[in-house]
Every structure is written in C-alpha cells, then in structure tokens.
Design a protein around this motif. Structure first.
Motif, PDB file in Angstrom:
ATOM      1  N   LYS A  15     -17.648   8.202   4.498  1.00 49.90           N
ATOM      2  CA  LYS A  15     -18.489   7.005   4.563  1.00 49.90           C
ATOM      3  C   LYS A  15     -17.826   5.860   3.820  1.00 49.90           C
ATOM      4  CE  LYS A  15     -21.523   7.754   0.565  1.00 49.90           C
ATOM      5  NZ  LYS A  15     -22.906   7.815   0.128  1.00 49.90           N
ATOM      6  N   THR A  16     -18.394   4.651   3.971  1.00 49.20           N
ATOM      7  CA  THR A  16     -17.823   3.464   3.328  1.00 49.20           C
ATOM      8  C   THR A  16     -18.772   2.838   2.317  1.00 49.20           C
ATOM      9  OG1 THR A  16     -18.630   2.015   5.082  1.00 49.20           O
ATOM     10  CG2 THR A  16     -16.391   2.898   5.325  1.00 49.20           C
ATOM     11  N   GLN A  17     -20.002   3.287   2.266  1.00 44.66           N
ATOM     12  CA  GLN A  17     -20.971   2.680   1.362  1.00 44.66           C
ATOM     13  C   GLN A  17     -21.026   3.429   0.040  1.00 44.66           C
ATOM     14  OE1 GLN A  17     -24.670   2.019   3.459  1.00 44.66           O
ATOM     15  NE2 GLN A  17     -23.872   0.045   4.099  1.00 44.66           N
ATOM     16  N   TRP A  18     -20.055   3.122  -0.805  1.00 50.59           N
ATOM     17  CA  TRP A  18     -19.966   3.657  -2.148  1.00 50.59           C
ATOM     18  C   TRP A  18     -20.136   2.511  -3.135  1.00 50.59           C
ATOM     19  CZ3 TRP A  18     -19.720   8.792  -2.224  1.00 50.59           C
ATOM     20  CH2 TRP A  18     -19.088   9.471  -1.185  1.00 50.59           C
ATOM     21  N   LYS A  19     -20.544   2.839  -4.344  1.00 53.95           N
ATOM     22  CA  LYS A  19     -20.582   1.863  -5.433  1.00 53.95           C
ATOM     23  C   LYS A  19     -19.996   2.542  -6.663  1.00 53.95           C
ATOM     24  CE  LYS A  19     -23.722  -1.152  -8.021  1.00 53.95           C
ATOM     25  NZ  LYS A  19     -25.132  -1.573  -8.170  1.00 53.95           N
ATOM     26  N   ILE A  20     -18.942   1.936  -7.205  1.00 56.43           N
ATOM     27  CA  ILE A  20     -18.269   2.513  -8.362  1.00 56.43           C
ATOM     28  C   ILE A  20     -18.158   1.468  -9.461  1.00 56.43           C
ATOM     29  CG2 ILE A  20     -16.957   4.233  -7.056  1.00 56.43           C
ATOM     30  CD1 ILE A  20     -14.555   2.293  -7.153  1.00 56.43           C
ATOM     31  N   GLN A  21     -18.075   1.937 -10.698  1.00 54.47           N
ATOM     32  CA  GLN A  21     -17.779   1.081 -11.837  1.00 54.47           C
ATOM     33  C   GLN A  21     -16.433   1.532 -12.375  1.00 54.47           C
ATOM     34  OE1 GLN A  21     -21.214   1.528 -14.424  1.00 54.47           O
ATOM     35  NE2 GLN A  21     -22.045  -0.402 -13.665  1.00 54.47           N
ATOM     36  N   VAL A  22     -15.451   0.615 -12.365  1.00 57.30           N
ATOM     37  CA  VAL A  22     -14.084   0.990 -12.703  1.00 57.30           C
ATOM     38  C   VAL A  22     -13.411  -0.061 -13.569  1.00 57.30           C
ATOM     39  CG1 VAL A  22     -13.664   2.442 -10.670  1.00 57.30           C
ATOM     40  CG2 VAL A  22     -13.267  -0.025 -10.528  1.00 57.30           C
ATOM     41  N   LYS A  23     -12.423   0.423 -14.314  1.00 54.07           N
ATOM     42  CA  LYS A  23     -11.549  -0.457 -15.086  1.00 54.07           C
ATOM     43  C   LYS A  23     -10.261  -0.609 -14.291  1.00 54.07           C
ATOM     44  CE  LYS A  23      -9.462  -1.028 -19.656  1.00 54.07           C
ATOM     45  NZ  LYS A  23      -9.372  -0.447 -21.007  1.00 54.07           N
ATOM     46  N   ILE A  24      -9.754  -1.827 -14.192  1.00 52.72           N
ATOM     47  CA  ILE A  24      -8.472  -2.057 -13.534  1.00 52.72           C
ATOM     48  C   ILE A  24      -7.385  -1.733 -14.555  1.00 52.72           C
ATOM     49  CG2 ILE A  24      -6.997  -3.715 -12.345  1.00 52.72           C
ATOM     50  CD1 ILE A  24      -9.634  -5.250 -11.652  1.00 52.72           C
ATOM     51  N   VAL A  25      -6.771  -0.578 -14.383  1.00 52.33           N
ATOM     52  CA  VAL A  25      -5.769  -0.089 -15.332  1.00 52.33           C
ATOM     53  C   VAL A  25      -4.425  -0.779 -15.119  1.00 52.33           C
ATOM     54  CG1 VAL A  25      -4.523   1.963 -16.124  1.00 52.33           C
ATOM     55  CG2 VAL A  25      -6.945   2.133 -15.527  1.00 52.33           C
ATOM     56  N   HIS A  26      -4.073  -1.002 -13.861  1.00 49.59           N
ATOM     57  CA  HIS A  26      -2.787  -1.621 -13.543  1.00 49.59           C
ATOM     58  C   HIS A  26      -2.886  -2.238 -12.153  1.00 49.59           C
ATOM     59  CE1 HIS A  26       1.469  -2.345 -13.837  1.00 49.59           C
ATOM     60  NE2 HIS A  26       1.734  -1.605 -12.766  1.00 49.59           N
ATOM     61  N   SER A  27      -2.164  -3.314 -11.915  1.00 53.04           N
ATOM     62  CA  SER A  27      -2.099  -3.896 -10.568  1.00 53.04           C
ATOM     63  C   SER A  27      -0.718  -4.488 -10.343  1.00 53.04           C
ATOM     64  CB  SER A  27      -3.176  -4.968 -10.383  1.00 53.04           C
ATOM     65  OG  SER A  27      -2.933  -6.081 -11.210  1.00 53.04           O
ATOM     66  N   TRP A  28      -0.301  -4.512  -9.084  1.00 54.16           N
ATOM     67  CA  TRP A  28       0.989  -5.073  -8.726  1.00 54.16           C
ATOM     68  C   TRP A  28       0.955  -5.512  -7.259  1.00 54.16           C
ATOM     69  CZ3 TRP A  28      -0.082   0.047  -9.144  1.00 54.16           C
ATOM     70  CH2 TRP A  28       0.252   0.892  -8.087  1.00 54.16           C
ATOM     71  N   THR A  29       1.851  -6.435  -6.937  1.00 56.17           N
ATOM     72  CA  THR A  29       2.004  -6.890  -5.561  1.00 56.17           C
ATOM     73  C   THR A  29       3.129  -6.093  -4.930  1.00 56.17           C
ATOM     74  OG1 THR A  29       1.294  -9.101  -6.202  1.00 56.17           O
ATOM     75  CG2 THR A  29       2.443  -8.907  -4.114  1.00 56.17           C
ATOM     76  N   GLN A  30       2.914  -5.708  -3.682  1.00 53.86           N
ATOM     77  CA  GLN A  30       3.895  -4.883  -2.987  1.00 53.86           C
ATOM     78  C   GLN A  30       4.125  -5.473  -1.604  1.00 53.86           C
ATOM     79  OE1 GLN A  30       3.589  -0.550  -3.444  1.00 53.86           O
ATOM     80  NE2 GLN A  30       3.246  -0.490  -1.252  1.00 53.86           N
ATOM     81  N   TYR A  31       5.340  -5.380  -1.128  1.00 52.68           N
ATOM     82  CA  TYR A  31       5.647  -5.846   0.220  1.00 52.68           C
ATOM     83  C   TYR A  31       6.351  -4.739   0.982  1.00 52.68           C
ATOM     84  CZ  TYR A  31       7.401  -8.391   4.211  1.00 52.68           C
ATOM     85  OH  TYR A  31       7.644  -8.779   5.497  1.00 52.68           O
ATOM     86  N   THR A  32       5.844  -4.434   2.183  1.00 53.06           N
ATOM     87  CA  THR A  32       6.527  -3.503   3.075  1.00 53.06           C
ATOM     88  C   THR A  32       6.562  -4.128   4.461  1.00 53.06           C
ATOM     89  OG1 THR A  32       4.513  -2.329   3.743  1.00 53.06           O
ATOM     90  CG2 THR A  32       5.679  -1.479   1.804  1.00 53.06           C
ATOM     91  N   GLN A  33       7.517  -3.711   5.264  1.00 49.74           N
ATOM     92  CA  GLN A  33       7.605  -4.222   6.637  1.00 49.74           C
ATOM     93  C   GLN A  33       6.379  -3.825   7.442  1.00 49.74           C
ATOM     94  OE1 GLN A  33      11.351  -2.724   8.071  1.00 49.74           O
ATOM     95  NE2 GLN A  33      12.431  -4.576   7.430  1.00 49.74           N
ATOM     96  N   TYR A  34       5.830  -2.669   7.138  1.00 50.62           N
ATOM     97  CA  TYR A  34       4.690  -2.149   7.906  1.00 50.62           C
ATOM     98  C   TYR A  34       3.407  -2.934   7.633  1.00 50.62           C
ATOM     99  CZ  TYR A  34       0.933   0.983   9.305  1.00 50.62           C
ATOM    100  OH  TYR A  34      -0.207   1.506   9.849  1.00 50.62           O
ATOM    101  N   SER A  35       3.081  -3.163   6.350  1.00 46.41           N
ATOM    102  CA  SER A  35       1.789  -3.767   6.022  1.00 46.41           C
ATOM    103  C   SER A  35       1.875  -5.174   5.453  1.00 46.41           C
ATOM    104  CB  SER A  35       1.031  -2.872   5.039  1.00 46.41           C
ATOM    105  OG  SER A  35       1.787  -2.687   3.867  1.00 46.41           O
ATOM    106  N   GLY A  36       3.082  -5.690   5.244  1.00 44.48           N
ATOM    107  CA  GLY A  36       3.221  -7.011   4.647  1.00 44.48           C
ATOM    108  C   GLY A  36       2.912  -6.957   3.162  1.00 44.48           C
ATOM    109  N   GLU A  37       2.442  -8.076   2.610  1.00 45.64           N
ATOM    110  CA  GLU A  37       2.145  -8.133   1.188  1.00 45.64           C
ATOM    111  C   GLU A  37       0.752  -7.576   0.908  1.00 45.64           C
ATOM    112  OE1 GLU A  37       1.418 -11.592  -2.025  1.00 45.64           O
ATOM    113  OE2 GLU A  37       3.365 -11.627  -1.051  1.00 45.64           O
ATOM    114  N   THR A  38       0.680  -6.668  -0.048  1.00 43.76           N
ATOM    115  CA  THR A  38      -0.597  -6.093  -0.468  1.00 43.76           C
ATOM    116  C   THR A  38      -0.688  -6.164  -1.986  1.00 43.76           C
ATOM    117  OG1 THR A  38       0.325  -3.859  -0.642  1.00 43.76           O
ATOM    118  CG2 THR A  38      -0.697  -4.454   1.472  1.00 43.76           C
TER     119      THR A  38
END
Length: 146
Positions: A15-38
């Motif tokens: 399912k897609t209807q979830w609700k979570i409480q989370v801490k953003i531990v780490h984030s980064w920008t990534q680029y691939t030919q398949y999905s572009g920038e994420t």
C-alpha cells in the motif's frame, strides 16, 4: 481520518498510505542516466530502523526545502518497494520513494540520537576478500582542546 504512525520496520510494498515520523540522517544528490537527478536520503525512526528513500527528479523542487539533515519530519503517502541493486545503504530490505501525493511536515525534534548503523569488519572483509556490496562511509570526528 488521520493515519496512525507506523514504524519503519512495519512498512511493506502492498500500500501507499503510510505515515511515519523520521529523522533525516543523511541526504545527497545523485545522477544516473536511467533516472536523471534524484535526491537520496537515509531516514531513521525512534527505534533506530533506517530506510533508504528517493525523491525523483519530478518532485525534487517540491520537497527540496523540507530535506534538512538532522531534522525530524512526518512523511505521509509514499511507495515502498523491494530494495534491489548491487549497493544498499541500509539493511532494511525495502526502499521508499516519494510520490506527487506525498506530504512532508516539519515536527519538533523527537530524539538527538545519530542513528549510526556500522557494519562489522568481518562482514566487510569475507573469505573471498572485500565485500563490495557493503557501503563503507567515513566518520569524521573533531578534536577539542581545553
């Protein structure tokens, strides 16, 4: 009706209807030919469970200002899929992806924990040599003199 808070170890792909409480531990920008920038993130809940999350190119502008490392968020409505590929940044067998209908809200800090999950050295260096499927990061520390 408001969704109940779900622990990360309980989210599943059905399912897609979830609700979570989370801490953003780490984030980064990534680029691939398949999905572009994420934008990629590692999120943790209060139990210390970590999950890899992706913001696809189409939603980056919508969510970028809400993605701040070290801050807590409520995230509602997202997809969960089996984590595949050669490299998995968390041990959870699932990965989440934010959708156009995903809602992210700022919330007060729940915990100051850092939520590290280090691999054991014997798991990294197996009998055949280096296990290339384990992500190895570098932890920087600071020294202070009084």
């Amino acid at each position: 009706m408001a969704l109940p808070i779900t622990e990360l170890n309980a989210v599943k792909p059905f399912k897609t209807q979830w609700k979570i409480q989370v801490k953003i531990v780490h984030s980064w920008t990534q680029y691939t030919q398949y999905s572009g920038e994420t934008v990629e993130m590692i999120l943790a809940d209060t139990s210390g469970t970590l999950i890899h999350a992706t913001v696809k190119k189409q939603q980056v502008n919508k969510f970028q200002k809400l993605i701040t490392t070290g801050e807590w968020r409520t995230v509602e409505n997202f997809t969960v899929a089996k984590s595949t590929g050669k490299y998995r940044p968390t041990s959870l067998p699932f990965k989440m992806t934010l959708m156009n209908t995903t809602a992210i809200s700022r919330i007060p800090s729940i915990s100051d924990d850092l939520y590290f999950d280090f691999a054991n050295f014997p798991d990294i260096l197996n009998v055949n040599g280096l296990n290339e499927n384990i992500l190895i990061g570098i932890f920087h520390s600071a020294y202070f003199f009084l």
